[in-house]
Design a protein around this motif. Structure first.
Motif, PDB file in Angstrom:
ATOM      1  N   CYS A 288       0.820  -1.199   0.000  1.00 38.06           N
ATOM      2  CA  CYS A 288       0.000   0.000   0.000  1.00 38.06           C
ATOM      3  C   CYS A 288       0.858   1.255   0.000  1.00 38.06           C
ATOM      4  O   CYS A 288       2.038   1.229   0.348  1.00 38.06           O
ATOM      5  CB  CYS A 288      -0.911   0.009   1.232  1.00 38.06           C
ATOM      6  SG  CYS A 288      -2.055  -1.383   1.305  1.00 38.06           S
ATOM      7  N   GLU A 289       0.236   2.370  -0.376  1.00 41.35           N
ATOM      8  CA  GLU A 289       0.912   3.662  -0.356  1.00 41.35           C
ATOM      9  C   GLU A 289       1.450   3.962   1.041  1.00 41.35           C
ATOM     10  O   GLU A 289       0.771   3.733   2.046  1.00 41.35           O
ATOM     11  CB  GLU A 289      -0.066   4.767  -0.763  1.00 41.35           C
ATOM     12  CG  GLU A 289      -0.599   4.644  -2.175  1.00 41.35           C
ATOM     13  CD  GLU A 289      -1.673   5.693  -2.456  1.00 41.35           C
ATOM     14  OE1 GLU A 289      -2.108   6.347  -1.478  1.00 41.35           O
ATOM     15  OE2 GLU A 289      -2.083   5.840  -3.617  1.00 41.35           O
ATOM     16  N   GLY A 290       2.688   4.459   1.085  1.00 36.86           N
ATOM     17  CA  GLY A 290       3.279   4.862   2.354  1.00 36.86           C
ATOM     18  C   GLY A 290       3.775   3.731   3.221  1.00 36.86           C
ATOM     19  O   GLY A 290       4.256   3.975   4.331  1.00 36.86           O
ATOM     20  N   ARG A 291       3.674   2.487   2.741  1.00 37.37           N
ATOM     21  CA  ARG A 291       4.093   1.338   3.538  1.00 37.37           C
ATOM     22  C   ARG A 291       5.445   0.797   3.072  1.00 37.37           C
ATOM     23  O   ARG A 291       5.819   0.943   1.907  1.00 37.37           O
ATOM     24  CB  ARG A 291       3.047   0.228   3.475  1.00 37.37           C
ATOM     25  CG  ARG A 291       1.772   0.522   4.261  1.00 37.37           C
ATOM     26  CD  ARG A 291       2.062   0.575   5.753  1.00 37.37           C
ATOM     27  NE  ARG A 291       0.888   0.802   6.564  1.00 37.37           N
ATOM     28  CZ  ARG A 291       0.136  -0.160   7.081  1.00 37.37           C
ATOM     29  NH1 ARG A 291       0.426  -1.430   6.825  1.00 37.37           N
ATOM     30  NH2 ARG A 291      -0.906   0.135   7.831  1.00 37.37           N
ATOM     31  N   ILE A 292       6.153   0.148   3.996  1.00 36.93           N
ATOM     32  CA  ILE A 292       7.445  -0.468   3.696  1.00 36.93           C
ATOM     33  C   ILE A 292       7.345  -1.965   3.943  1.00 36.93           C
ATOM     34  O   ILE A 292       6.987  -2.393   5.040  1.00 36.93           O
ATOM     35  CB  ILE A 292       8.559   0.134   4.572  1.00 36.93           C
ATOM     36  CG1 ILE A 292       8.719   1.634   4.287  1.00 36.93           C
ATOM     37  CG2 ILE A 292       9.890  -0.584   4.324  1.00 36.93           C
ATOM     38  CD1 ILE A 292       9.730   2.325   5.181  1.00 36.93           C
TER      39      ILE A 292
END
Length: 480
Positions: A288-292
């Motif tokens: 997901c967006e913003g996830r690592i």
């Protein structure tokens, strides 16, 4: 008895000193570790002692090797000793391995040409050398068919084949997992039992502890502290040494997990092969967006190949990858494990970065703003790739990637060349990029503690059964 003595070694770039006077000696059976941050002059010191500095850098000082007195300013005198008296284990395996020769042939060639073994005996010895480094079956592979860690071990085998008594190991465990790191360290230490000399250049605190012996701490080309390794690591006197040891990922606090955005890519049932061997199977995840997403596992398990599959650079043996629609191909970027192979060698770094900035609507101001955030001196932009350290080049590669403003980054061992202090800064910039710009990141590392403190989720390729996605602290604890 002293095997090697280096006296007042300096290195300058034109009129600018970048390595101030350093003196050291190697005694039989006692290793010497040179530890320091990226760009501190560690590799320059090794190159000056070997006579292998780039032509645009000027060394001074003298090296005493046995009964030979060598002038560091005249590197031609060192050449007859390479491989026979003194050998270097290079920091960049891709530059030391012949891309057109198979791994076994490269090692056996050194046995034939340097040690004078017959063809059959050289091949047998090469196979034994590779097996000792857990590279059984790798003798028929070309360098591009090897993982970064495997290529590093092949380079070690080739460098050691000449039988030199003195070994200079320049970041010999870069990119290797803990088990492989300890194996390489033990292999180097085994040579000392026969009265050899060992100089290890590293930023890896764990490797320094494993090697032991004596240690020199470098910072900005100057000696900060020196002494017995065990004593310095346990009770450092200088503030910088204390900061360096305190920046070890083992001491990092876990990153707070941000709220998840929309899924930007999905992988379903992925499998990949290399050289007819299955690397992994049944890998599925959403990013997901913003996830690592952290990816960890032993050297050669397919971590880099997984990223190439996600980016469409390698066809999967099974499964599929779905990306967020409407994004251009340049929105998906790779931070390469070996930046030396990713930069044009004959252009200045400033010119390369400026061209990328212009291509993607950025200005020189964007480059200038990122340089200090990555701990990079402006003077580096005037140099070519061969005249900067591996760690500096890795940070410049990250800067180049950020100029594109990507939506997805596959970061392949982005801190394997970096000292603990710089490593923490670079990981901080990556996490900031994910959180502020909604960028999804796949972070590959052999360092379980780093991944556990940084990633929101971890995919472990080390598991013998089906690969699963777990919480980062759970996986990090299981791998330790």
């Amino acid at each position: 008895m002293t095997l090697l003595r280096a006296e007042n070694i300096t290195v300058s770039d034109a009129d600018t000193p970048i390595l101030h006077p350093v003196s050291l000696h190697l005694s039989p059976g006692e290793p010497l570790v040179v530890l320091g941050e990226t760009g501190s002059g560690k590799s320059l010191l090794a190159q000056a002692i070997m006579g292998t500095l780039p032509k645009d850098l000027s060394p001074k000082g003298r090296v005493v090797l046995g009964d030979r007195l060598l002038d560091a300013a005249r590197p031609v005198g060192f050449r007859p000793l390479w491989g026979r008296e003194i050998a270097v284990l290079p920091q960049e395996p891709w530059l030391s391995l012949d891309p057109l020769m198979r791994a076994g042939a490269q090692v056996s060639e050194a046995h034939r040409l340097v040690r004078g073994l017959g063809a059959a005996e050289a091949r047998a010895q090469a196979q034994e050398d590779l097996a000792r480094l857990s590279l059984d079956g790798a003798e028929d592979r070309y360098p591009h068919e090897l993982s970064g860690g495997m290529a590093q071990r092949v380079a070690i085998a080739a460098a050691r084949a000449g039988g030199a008594r003195i070994v200079i190991a320049d970041e010999p465990t870069k990119g290797l997992d803990a088990a492989r790191r300890d194996e390489v360290a033990d292999l180097l230490l085994a040579e000392l039992a026969q009265g050899g000399g060992l100089l290890v250049i590293t930023h890896d605190l764990a490797l320094a502890r494993r090697i032991g012996g004596r240690i020199i701490i470098l910072r900005e080309g100057k000696v900060v502290e020196a002494g017995v390794t065990r004593s310095v690591m346990a009770a450092p006197v200088k503030e910088y040494t204390r900061e360096l040891i305190a920046a070890d990922p083992e001491t990092w606090a876990a990153r707070r997990k941000p709220p998840a955005g929309a899924a930007m890519l999905s992988a379903t049932g992925l499998a990949a092969e290399r050289g007819g061997h299955r690397l992994f199977s049944d890998i599925s995840f959403d990013l997901c967006e913003g996830r690592i997403l952290g990816v960890t596992g032993p050297s050669g398990c397919g971590k880099s190949t997984l990223g190439d599959v996600i980016l469409g650079l390698v066809r999967p043996a099974a499964g599929r990858v779905e990306r967020e629609p409407g994004l251009p191909p340049t929105a998906f970027q790779k931070l390469y494990q070996d930046p030396v192979a990713a930069f044009p060698r004959h252009r200045t770094l400033g010119r390369t970065l400026f061209d990328v900035a212009c291509r993607h609507g950025q200005t020189q101001g964007r480059i200038d703003a990122l340089m200090p955030r990555l701990g990079l001196a402006p003077a580096l932009l005037n140099r070519k790739p061969g005249a900067v350290s591996g760690g500096e080049l890795q940070r410049l590669a990250l800067l180049r990637l950020l100029l594109v403003r990507p939506r997805f980054i596959f970061a392949d061992e982005p801190t394997s060349r970096l000292d603990p202090i710089t490593q923490k800064q670079v990981i901080g910039l990556l996490t900031e990029t994910a959180e502020r710009e909604g960028c999804g990141i796949m972070l590959v590392s052999h360092d379980a503690a780093l991944v556990g403190a940084t990633a929101d989720h971890v995919l472990s390729l080390a598991a013998p059964q089906k690969h699963t996605e777990l919480n980062a602290p759970i996986v990090a604890g299981a791998l330790q």
